[in-house]
Design a protein around this motif. Structure first.
Motif, short mmCIF file in Angstrom:
data_model
loop_
_atom_site.label_atom_id
_atom_site.label_comp_id
_atom_site.label_asym_id
_atom_site.label_seq_id
_atom_site.Cartn_x
_atom_site.Cartn_y
_atom_site.Cartn_z
N TYR A 16 30.31 37.85 25.60
CA TYR A 16 29.65 37.31 26.55
C TYR A 16 30.46 36.10 27.49
CZ TYR A 16 25.70 39.39 24.52
OH TYR A 16 24.74 40.35 24.05
N GLU A 17 31.60 35.67 26.93
CA GLU A 17 32.28 34.78 27.95
C GLU A 17 33.07 35.50 28.67
OE1 GLU A 17 32.13 31.27 27.56
OE2 GLU A 17 30.31 31.77 26.47
N GLY A 18 33.32 36.79 28.61
CA GLY A 18 34.07 37.75 29.46
C GLY A 18 35.57 37.58 29.15
N VAL A 19 35.84 37.24 27.92
CA VAL A 19 37.25 37.38 27.36
C VAL A 19 37.51 38.62 26.73
CG1 VAL A 19 38.64 36.60 25.51
CG2 VAL A 19 37.33 34.90 26.90
N LYS A 20 36.57 39.30 26.07
CA LYS A 20 36.79 40.88 25.56
C LYS A 20 36.76 41.68 26.64
CE LYS A 20 35.80 43.72 21.84
NZ LYS A 20 37.28 43.83 21.41
N THR A 21 37.61 42.16 26.93
CA THR A 21 37.48 43.27 28.15
C THR A 21 38.26 44.69 27.60
OG1 THR A 21 39.61 42.30 28.96
CG2 THR A 21 37.50 41.72 29.95
N VAL A 22 38.70 44.98 26.31
CA VAL A 22 39.21 45.89 25.94
C VAL A 22 38.79 46.13 24.36
CG1 VAL A 22 41.40 44.88 25.14
CG2 VAL A 22 41.43 47.17 25.78
N THR A 23 38.62 47.13 23.96
CA THR A 23 38.46 47.47 22.71
C THR A 23 39.17 48.85 22.16
OG1 THR A 23 36.61 47.88 21.06
CG2 THR A 23 36.33 49.06 23.00
N LEU A 107 46.85 56.58 15.95
CA LEU A 107 46.43 56.76 17.26
C LEU A 107 45.08 56.13 17.56
CD1 LEU A 107 47.98 57.83 19.77
CD2 LEU A 107 46.92 60.09 19.49
N VAL A 108 44.94 55.25 18.42
CA VAL A 108 43.63 54.82 18.84
C VAL A 108 43.23 54.96 20.32
CG1 VAL A 108 43.67 53.13 16.98
CG2 VAL A 108 44.42 52.43 19.24
N THR A 109 41.96 55.00 20.55
CA THR A 109 41.47 54.96 21.94
C THR A 109 41.51 53.79 22.30
OG1 THR A 109 40.38 57.37 21.42
CG2 THR A 109 39.72 56.08 23.55
N VAL A 110 42.07 53.40 23.58
CA VAL A 110 41.77 52.10 24.30
C VAL A 110 40.88 52.09 25.37
CG1 VAL A 110 43.19 50.41 25.55
CG2 VAL A 110 44.26 51.92 23.71
N ILE A 111 39.84 51.54 25.57
CA ILE A 111 38.86 51.54 26.17
C ILE A 111 38.85 50.08 26.95
CG2 ILE A 111 36.28 51.74 26.73
CD1 ILE A 111 37.31 52.67 23.55
N ARG A 112 39.09 50.07 28.37
CA ARG A 112 39.02 48.72 29.09
C ARG A 112 37.78 48.68 29.97
NH1 ARG A 112 43.64 46.20 28.48
NH2 ARG A 112 45.32 47.51 27.54
N PHE A 113 37.15 47.58 29.91
CA PHE A 113 35.86 47.38 30.50
C PHE A 113 35.50 46.26 30.91
CE2 PHE A 113 35.86 46.52 25.96
CZ PHE A 113 34.85 45.16 26.00
N ASP A 114 34.22 45.95 31.82
CA ASP A 114 33.54 44.94 32.05
C ASP A 114 32.24 44.93 31.22
OD1 ASP A 114 35.56 43.63 33.90
OD2 ASP A 114 34.93 44.95 35.64
N PHE A 115 31.90 43.82 30.85
CA PHE A 115 30.62 43.81 30.10
C PHE A 115 29.34 43.31 30.93
CE2 PHE A 115 27.76 41.36 27.30
CZ PHE A 115 26.90 42.56 26.49
N VAL A 116 28.26 43.91 30.84
CA VAL A 116 27.30 43.38 31.72
C VAL A 116 26.09 43.04 30.49
CG1 VAL A 116 25.64 43.75 33.55
CG2 VAL A 116 27.70 44.49 33.94
N PRO A 117 25.71 41.98 30.56
CA PRO A 117 24.73 41.73 29.58
C PRO A 117 23.31 42.23 29.76
CG PRO A 117 25.46 39.48 30.20
CD PRO A 117 26.38 40.57 30.99
#
Length: 126
Positions: A16-23, A107-117
């Protein structure tokens, strides 16, 4: 008992703070190809859940807009700066890898994103 790591560390929620942008996820080949095909078709918005949708009490919390095509990499090849973008809850890549409990060679899948609450209506429904 609180299960959210940010809460346990006394920090604000990085999503929610906009820090987490990858998983990083251990996705099957089928799931990986499906999401990549959707991305290529212009489908870049996906529902975000508090837990997997099939988990009891999971809640729809918003949307993730993919910012690039998901890709795969070995967990050990994760860039050090991604420790921050994974939520900034760990001091190092090694600490992050230990926490997620995935072998560094996997091997992991990397997902980069923007979160919209998810925005809730301010109207009170009687």
């Amino acid at each position: 008992m609180t299960t959210n790591l940010a809460d346990r560390l006394g920090k604000k929620d990085p999503l929610y703070e906009g820090v987490k942008t990858v998983t990083r996820r251990l996705w099957t080949d089928t799931k990986f190809k499906s999401i990549c095909n959707q991305y290529d078709a212009g489908i870049r918005r996906h529902a975000a859940w508090s837990a997997q949708p099939f988990v009891p009490n999971a809640k729809h919390i918003g949307w993730v807009n993919l910012t690039q095509l998901p890709y795969r990499e070995k967990l050990e090849d994760m860039p050090e700066e991604d420790v921050f973008f994974e939520g900034n809850l760990w001091r190092s890549k090694d600490e992050f890898i230990k926490f997620v409990d995935i072998h560094p060679d996997n091997l992991v899948t990397v997902i980069r994103f923007d979160f919209v609450p998810l925005v809730k209506s301010i109207r009170n429904v009687a």
